[in-house]
Enzyme design. Structure first.
Site, PDB file in Angstrom:
ATOM      1  N   GLY A 190     -58.039 -44.797   4.088  1.00  0.00           N
ATOM      2  CA  GLY A 190     -58.777 -43.555   3.316  1.00  0.00           C
ATOM      3  C   GLY A 190     -59.726 -43.072   2.841  1.00  0.00           C
ATOM      4  O   GLY A 190     -60.411 -42.733   2.717  1.00  0.00           O
TER       5      GLY A 190
ATOM      6  N   GLU B 203     -56.348 -37.827   7.315  1.00  0.00           N
ATOM      7  CA  GLU B 203     -54.989 -38.029   7.885  1.00  0.00           C
ATOM      8  C   GLU B 203     -54.347 -38.995   7.277  1.00  0.00           C
ATOM      9  O   GLU B 203     -55.048 -39.381   8.179  1.00  0.00           O
ATOM     10  CB  GLU B 203     -54.267 -37.109   9.133  1.00  0.00           C
ATOM     11  CG  GLU B 203     -55.150 -35.601   9.186  1.00  0.00           C
ATOM     12  CD  GLU B 203     -54.514 -35.198   8.599  1.00  0.00           C
ATOM     13  OE1 GLU B 203     -53.440 -35.367   7.635  1.00  0.00           O
ATOM     14  OE2 GLU B 203     -54.878 -33.719   8.620  1.00  0.00           O
TER      15      GLU B 203
ATOM     16  N   GLY C  39     -55.725 -43.176   9.704  1.00  0.00           N
ATOM     17  CA  GLY C  39     -55.413 -44.101   9.565  1.00  0.00           C
ATOM     18  C   GLY C  39     -54.115 -44.301   8.140  1.00  0.00           C
ATOM     19  O   GLY C  39     -53.432 -42.952   7.264  1.00  0.00           O
ATOM     20  N   SER C  40     -54.847 -45.024   6.952  1.00  0.00           N
ATOM     21  CA  SER C  40     -53.901 -45.217   6.604  1.00  0.00           C
ATOM     22  C   SER C  40     -54.490 -44.900   5.002  1.00  0.00           C
ATOM     23  O   SER C  40     -55.224 -44.173   5.588  1.00  0.00           O
ATOM     24  CB  SER C  40     -53.678 -46.784   6.032  1.00  0.00           C
ATOM     25  OG  SER C  40     -54.834 -47.711   5.483  1.00  0.00           O
TER      26      SER C  40
ATOM     27  N   GLN D 263     -48.425 -55.664  12.933  1.00  0.00           N
ATOM     28  CA  GLN D 263     -47.787 -54.643  12.357  1.00  0.00           C
ATOM     29  C   GLN D 263     -46.586 -55.035  12.887  1.00  0.00           C
ATOM     30  O   GLN D 263     -44.999 -55.156  11.436  1.00  0.00           O
ATOM     31  CB  GLN D 263     -47.603 -53.342  13.239  1.00  0.00           C
ATOM     32  CG  GLN D 263     -46.808 -52.475  12.755  1.00  0.00           C
ATOM     33  CD  GLN D 263     -47.135 -51.610  11.913  1.00  0.00           C
ATOM     34  OE1 GLN D 263     -48.471 -51.861  11.465  1.00  0.00           O
ATOM     35  NE2 GLN D 263     -46.214 -51.895  10.669  1.00  0.00           N
TER      36      GLN D 263
ATOM     37  N   LYS E 203     -65.882 -43.250  16.377  1.00  0.00           N
ATOM     38  CA  LYS E 203     -65.295 -45.370  16.496  1.00  0.00           C
ATOM     39  C   LYS E 203     -63.517 -45.023  17.028  1.00  0.00           C
ATOM     40  O   LYS E 203     -63.088 -45.055  15.871  1.00  0.00           O
ATOM     41  CB  LYS E 203     -65.767 -46.012  15.431  1.00  0.00           C
ATOM     42  CG  LYS E 203     -65.248 -47.065  15.172  1.00  0.00           C
ATOM     43  CD  LYS E 203     -65.142 -48.162  14.207  1.00  0.00           C
ATOM     44  CE  LYS E 203     -63.337 -48.204  14.223  1.00  0.00           C
ATOM     45  NZ  LYS E 203     -62.287 -49.325  15.166  1.00  0.00           N
TER      46      LYS E 203
ATOM     47  N   CYS F 231     -47.489 -41.287  11.469  1.00  0.00           N
ATOM     48  CA  CYS F 231     -46.943 -41.084  10.665  1.00  0.00           C
ATOM     49  C   CYS F 231     -46.646 -39.814  10.658  1.00  0.00           C
ATOM     50  O   CYS F 231     -46.000 -39.895   9.266  1.00  0.00           O
ATOM     51  CB  CYS F 231     -48.654 -40.572  10.183  1.00  0.00           C
ATOM     52  SG  CYS F 231     -49.223 -39.314  11.072  1.00  0.00           S
TER      53      CYS F 231
ATOM     54  N   GLU G 192     -44.437 -47.039   3.204  1.00  0.00           N
ATOM     55  CA  GLU G 192     -44.338 -46.287   4.718  1.00  0.00           C
ATOM     56  C   GLU G 192     -44.597 -47.480   5.129  1.00  0.00           C
ATOM     57  O   GLU G 192     -45.772 -48.775   4.925  1.00  0.00           O
ATOM     58  CB  GLU G 192     -46.500 -45.319   4.837  1.00  0.00           C
ATOM     59  CG  GLU G 192     -46.236 -45.353   6.466  1.00  0.00           C
ATOM     60  CD  GLU G 192     -47.345 -44.432   7.010  1.00  0.00           C
ATOM     61  OE1 GLU G 192     -48.897 -44.427   6.393  1.00  0.00           O
ATOM     62  OE2 GLU G 192     -47.415 -43.460   7.429  1.00  0.00           O
TER      63      GLU G 192
END
Ligand code: UN1
Length: 479
Positions: A231, A248, A226-227, A329, A173, A282, A381
């Site tokens: 996660g 990750e 992803g975030s 964003q 996906k 990241c 972040e």
């Protein structure tokens, strides 16, 4: 509904009931195409297809696998300009960055093509007379891959290539914002000679497609990038049926600049690490930790370089920094810029929305100084072209500030001191350490991953990828 770009399930291009427009962030009037939006039923079919394909693919000849991955790599290289253009158009990184990323995807498929032919086990003498022990690796099964928008082709490549090389079957996906590059990669895979069901693409929303993939009991492993928030949800959901996990997630990567640094190196590493790819990595150096003897010279030189950057349409020749990926964003970046000011940091450069020829999400790269390590802009972040300079007394304080974070992906230092470089490599609490190099921009053939809140599970990339994509079998035999 007939979207021109469909999902790929069980070897067929399948229509979906909905579609979504892929919008160019450099020019919102430019629609790249309508991409299918799958649903839970599509995931069900895809997982069933992957499960059916698994027994044969897991036992397939390694040379067959080599040939398929090599073919994918060859086509990616042959089309890198065109695919790089598509990537830049949908994601907003500059054309050289887009072509660079596509090249990386080609290199990754080439690397794992080679790995198909290098799979080996161990033969170990038993402690019992006459018995022999074999240690081998077998594929895990059906692997669900959930990929982010900031590397629309490289991250799919670095998950798909090892998954297939080690004999797993895949349901992927891709990020909803950037289905174009993932679809192009699926189209290449579809023509590369894979058996039906070995690779499946289901585009669509995280809340429907992603969720169905995470909940499916026949998905044996999930690799996610992803975030942190997502996660955590991924882990909680997939652990319900004991899926193997590789996550990750975020970073708040420090780049330390010491008094003895070569100033030009320090500035170039900071500029690249913090702002290239619009800071949407990241591995971005969002914290620049600078000792007081070089601080003012460093800030002045970095501001000078920032002022010379061209922020414009990602596809225009000469653009250094493209737009932010989307409105959401951009709002997040602008929010943090406001928060930084409210907390008392100095906005030393940029931070304002920019207007260009076309309507897009343009933001002037923002540099904060007078940042305290406790401020939110030094801890959370942001995932945009925003960097925070923290002034410190000396190396010891720099290291302490660098490690004072919930993340631990990449950490960098600019120094000409062998002693400090060696100490930093050993003591930075991060999965990757860079000396006189930017925190972002990694090689494709060595392990990638972090510690603390940045990563969970085995490393990605290089030969280390097999930890996640294989499971160990210990076989005892009395011949
Ligand atoms: C890089 O810095 O070259 O999502 C790679 C990310 C990382 C990849 C960074 N997983 O930004």
């Amino acid at each position: 509904m007939t979207a021109p770009y469909r999902n790929f399930i069980a070897g067929e291009w399948i229509e979906a009931s909905a579609a979504s427009a892929n919008v160019n962030p450099s020019n919102v009037a430019d629609i790249i195409g309508d991409y299918a939006q799958g649903d839970a039923a599509a995931v069900e079919t895809a997982v069933a297809a992957a499960k059916t394909a698994f027994p044969a693919w897991s036992r397939s000849n390694v040379y067959t696998r080599y040939e398929i991955l090599k073919k994918v790599s060859d086509e990616i290289f042959a089309r890198k300009e065109e695919l790089g253009r598509l990537l830049s158009r949908e994601e907003g990184k500059t054309l050289p960055e887009g072509i660079g990323e596509v090249t990386r995807a080609g290199q990754i498929f080439a690397f794992f093509a080679g790995e198909c032919l290098r799979q080996a086990g161990e033969l170990v003498p038993s402690v019992r007379p006459g018995v022999r022990v074999e240690i081998t690796r077998e594929p895990v099964g059906v692997v669900g891959l959930i990929t982010p928008w900031n590397f629309p082709i490289a991250i799919p490549a670095w998950k798909i290539a090892p998954a297939l090389a080690y004999g797993n079957t895949v349901v992927m996906k891709p990020a909803d914002l950037v289905p174009g590059s993932a679809w192009a990669l699926a189209d290449i895979l579809a023509r590369a000679g894979l058996p039906a069901g070995a690779f499946n693409l289901v585009m669509g929303r995280g809340s429907t497609v992603g969720q169905a993939l995470l909940e499916h009991p026949d998905v044996n492993a999930i690799s996610f990038t992803g975030s942190v928030a997502t996660g955590r949800h991924v882990a909680k959901t997939a652990i319900g049926h004991f899926a193997r996990l590789q996550l990750e997630m975020g970073g708040k990567n420090p780049f330390v600049v010491l008094d003895d640094a070569d100033l030009a190196t320090a500035v170039e590493c900071s500029l690249n690490g913090a702002f290239f790819s619009t800071g949407q990595r990241c591995t971005a150096s969002s914290r620049l930790i600078v000792t007081e003897g070089i601080h003012d010279r460093f800030v002045a030189a970095l501001k000078e370089r920032l002022a010379a950057l061209v922020i414009d349409d990602a596809l225009k020749p000469g653009t250094h920094i493209g737009p932010v990926v989307d409105q959401k964003q951009l709002d997040q970046d602008l929010d943090y810029i406001r928060i930084g000011r409210d907390e008392g940091a100095t906005l030393a450069f940029g931070g304002e929305r920019l207007n260009r020829e076309t309507e897009g999400f343009y933001l002037a790269p923002a540099l904060f100084t007078d940042v305290a390590p406790t401020m939110r802009i030094a801890r959370e972040e942001i995932f945009g072209p925003v960097a925070a300079v923290v002034r410190v007394r000396d190396y010891d304080e720099a290291l302490a500030v660098a490690n004072d974070t919930e993340f631990g992906l990449s950490a960098g230092i600019a120094t000409t001191s062998l002693k400090h470089a060696a100490h930093f490599k050993r003591n930075a609490e991060a999965g990757m350490v860079m000396v006189n190099l930017a925190t972002a921009g990694v090689d494709f053939h060595v392990p990638f991953g972090g510690r603390k809140g940045s990563s969970y599970g085995p490393r990605e990339q290089g030969t280390y990828a097999r930890e996640f994509y294989t499971t160990v079998k210990t076989a005892y035999e009395l011949p």
